[in-house]
Design an enzyme around this catalytic site. Structure first.
Site, PDB file in Angstrom:
ATOM      1  N   GLU A   1      -7.396   4.895   7.425  1.00 14.92           N
ATOM      2  CA  GLU A   1      -7.095   6.274   7.111  1.00 14.92           C
ATOM      3  C   GLU A   1      -8.318   6.917   6.589  1.00 14.92           C
ATOM      4  O   GLU A   1      -8.219   8.090   6.544  1.00 14.92           O
ATOM      5  CB  GLU A   1      -5.692   6.469   6.462  1.00 14.92           C
TER       6      GLU A   1
ATOM      7  N   HIS B   1      -9.932   1.310   4.587  1.00 15.17           N
ATOM      8  CA  HIS B   1      -8.677   1.524   5.494  1.00 15.17           C
ATOM      9  C   HIS B   1      -8.889   2.509   6.329  1.00 15.17           C
ATOM     10  O   HIS B   1      -9.687   3.693   6.053  1.00 15.17           O
ATOM     11  CB  HIS B   1      -7.452   2.086   4.370  1.00 15.17           C
TER      12      HIS B   1
ATOM     13  N   GLY C   1       2.079   1.986  11.048  1.00 14.62           N
ATOM     14  CA  GLY C   1       3.037   3.110  11.116  1.00 14.62           C
ATOM     15  C   GLY C   1       3.729   3.404  12.644  1.00 14.62           C
ATOM     16  O   GLY C   1       4.296   4.283  12.439  1.00 14.62           O
TER      17      GLY C   1
ATOM     18  N   ASN D   1       0.836  -1.139  -0.179  1.00 11.68           N
ATOM     19  CA  ASN D   1      -0.126  -0.093  -0.037  1.00 11.68           C
ATOM     20  C   ASN D   1       1.055   1.242  -0.118  1.00 11.68           C
ATOM     21  O   ASN D   1       1.440   1.563   0.941  1.00 11.68           O
ATOM     22  CB  ASN D   1      -0.907   0.055   1.104  1.00 11.68           C
ATOM     23  N   TRP D   2       1.101   1.707  -1.072  1.00 11.90           N
ATOM     24  CA  TRP D   2       1.933   2.915  -1.371  1.00 11.90           C
ATOM     25  C   TRP D   2       1.342   4.231  -0.570  1.00 11.90           C
ATOM     26  O   TRP D   2       2.102   5.186  -0.559  1.00 11.90           O
ATOM     27  CB  TRP D   2       2.185   3.145  -2.886  1.00 11.90           C
ATOM     28  N   LYS D   3      -0.031   4.306  -0.390  1.00 13.24           N
ATOM     29  CA  LYS D   3      -0.381   5.602   0.054  1.00 13.24           C
ATOM     30  C   LYS D   3      -0.252   6.584  -0.912  1.00 13.24           C
ATOM     31  O   LYS D   3      -0.200   6.369  -2.218  1.00 13.24           O
ATOM     32  CB  LYS D   3      -0.057   5.800   1.487  1.00 13.24           C
TER      33      LYS D   3
ATOM     34  N   GLU E   1      -5.884  -5.008  10.099  1.00  8.84           N
ATOM     35  CA  GLU E   1      -4.906  -3.861  10.423  1.00  8.84           C
ATOM     36  C   GLU E   1      -5.165  -3.308  11.770  1.00  8.84           C
ATOM     37  O   GLU E   1      -5.950  -2.550  11.763  1.00  8.84           O
ATOM     38  CB  GLU E   1      -5.057  -3.091   9.397  1.00  8.84           C
TER      39      GLU E   1
ATOM     40  N   GLY F   1       2.472  -1.309   4.307  1.00  9.83           N
ATOM     41  CA  GLY F   1       2.540   0.327   4.013  1.00  9.83           C
ATOM     42  C   GLY F   1       3.933   0.615   3.693  1.00  9.83           C
ATOM     43  O   GLY F   1       4.326   0.478   2.737  1.00  9.83           O
ATOM     44  N   GLY F   2       4.452   1.397   4.913  1.00  7.27           N
ATOM     45  CA  GLY F   2       5.842   1.932   4.757  1.00  7.27           C
ATOM     46  C   GLY F   2       6.819   0.916   3.925  1.00  7.27           C
ATOM     47  O   GLY F   2       7.639   1.867   2.914  1.00  7.27           O
TER      48      GLY F   2
ATOM     49  N   SER G   1       2.851  -2.168  10.333  1.00 15.24           N
ATOM     50  CA  SER G   1       4.143  -2.274  10.865  1.00 15.24           C
ATOM     51  C   SER G   1       5.120  -3.596  10.467  1.00 15.24           C
ATOM     52  O   SER G   1       6.149  -3.867  10.987  1.00 15.24           O
ATOM     53  CB  SER G   1       4.450  -2.057  12.012  1.00 15.24           C
TER      54      SER G   1
END
Ligand code: PEP
Length: 252
Positions: free
Chosen positions: A102, A100, A175, A11-13, A169, A234-235, A213
């Protein structure tokens, strides 16, 4: 380690530009050179602005592209700044992340997420439906109640369960470099599976991913949990090295 197909989904956001194709290229090169990785499926959910460009450049079947959200309305309409599942499908998306945390935190309700899932499934997109408790819910022992509410609030029994992935999640883990204890996570994944089997009246529920994470160092902790069908990353998915190391270490 099991022999089942495992999913590694990035997930590159809101990160990446045309030059970021090199990340996908490196991942693809590495995976295609190593036969032992033919038991894994790679998906990268990139910003909408990159979908068409990457799709045209991408010749491999090993890496698929996905989007990260869509408008609930099915086709076209007067919704300034929005993109529908139909439009994303036309740009080359095969997968889509929905629900998600977010986006939930910006007001996405269970009902809106249900409509988004409905329109994505109509386009035959694979839906990665995110669920997860926040820290307060976890601390108060409300994790299972929260997950059940999210499942019942946005899924419908008639949905094609073969096109749905559930990404568990925990919000407190996204994160933050904090991850659930192995035993707790195993129990939660089992709970979600049981709940979904009941919901869909099946013994072959949607695949369950873990997200929060995940990195090359902690992936070994997760590989001991056979019930997990893959990961939403993600990150660490914004670096080809980290993403490849996650896969390498998973299969070590
Ligand atoms: C995510 O946002 O879906 C996610 C899993 O992020 P991270 O891996 O950075 O915690």
């Amino acid at each position: 380690m099991t022999n089942n197909l495992k999913y590694f989904i990035g997930n590159w956001k809101m990160f990446g530009d045309f030059g970021s194709f090199k990340i996908i290229h490196k991942i693809n090169q590495y995976i295609s050179k190593n036969k032992k990785f033919n038991k894994c499926k790679i998906v990268l959910c990139v910003p909408n602005t990159l979908l068409d460009f990457f799709n045209k450049k991408l010749k491999s079947q090993l890496v698929s592209l996905g989007a990260q959200n869509c408008h609930q309305e099915e086709g076209y309409g007067a919704f300034t700044g929005s993109v529908s599942a139909l439009m994303l499908k036309k740009m080359g998306a095969k997968y889509i992340i929905l629900g998600h945390s977010e986006n939930r935190s910006e007001g996405e309700t269970y009902g809106i997420i249900k409509r988004k899932i409905t329109s994505a499934l109509k386009q035959k997109l694979n839906v990665i439906f995110c669920i997860g408790e926040n820290y307060k819910e976890k601390k108060n022992g409300k994790t299972f109640i929260t997950l059940r509410k999210q499942i019942k609030g946005s899924l419908e029994k008639k949905f094609n369960k073969n096109k749905i992935f559930i990404a568990y999640e925990p919000i407190w883990s996204i994160g933050t470099n904090k991850i659930p204890k192995t035993n707790e996570l195993r129990n939660t994944i089992k709970f979600i599976k049981r709940d979904l089997n009941f919901f869909f009246n099946t013994n072959k529920c949607p695949k369950i991913l873990y997200g929060g994470s995940v990195n090359p160092k902690n992936i070994r902790l997760f590989s001991s949990i056979a019930e997990i069908d893959g990961f939403l990353i993600g990150g660490a998915s914004q670096s080809s090295k980290k993403f490849i190391d996650i896969i390498k270490n998973y299969y070590k």
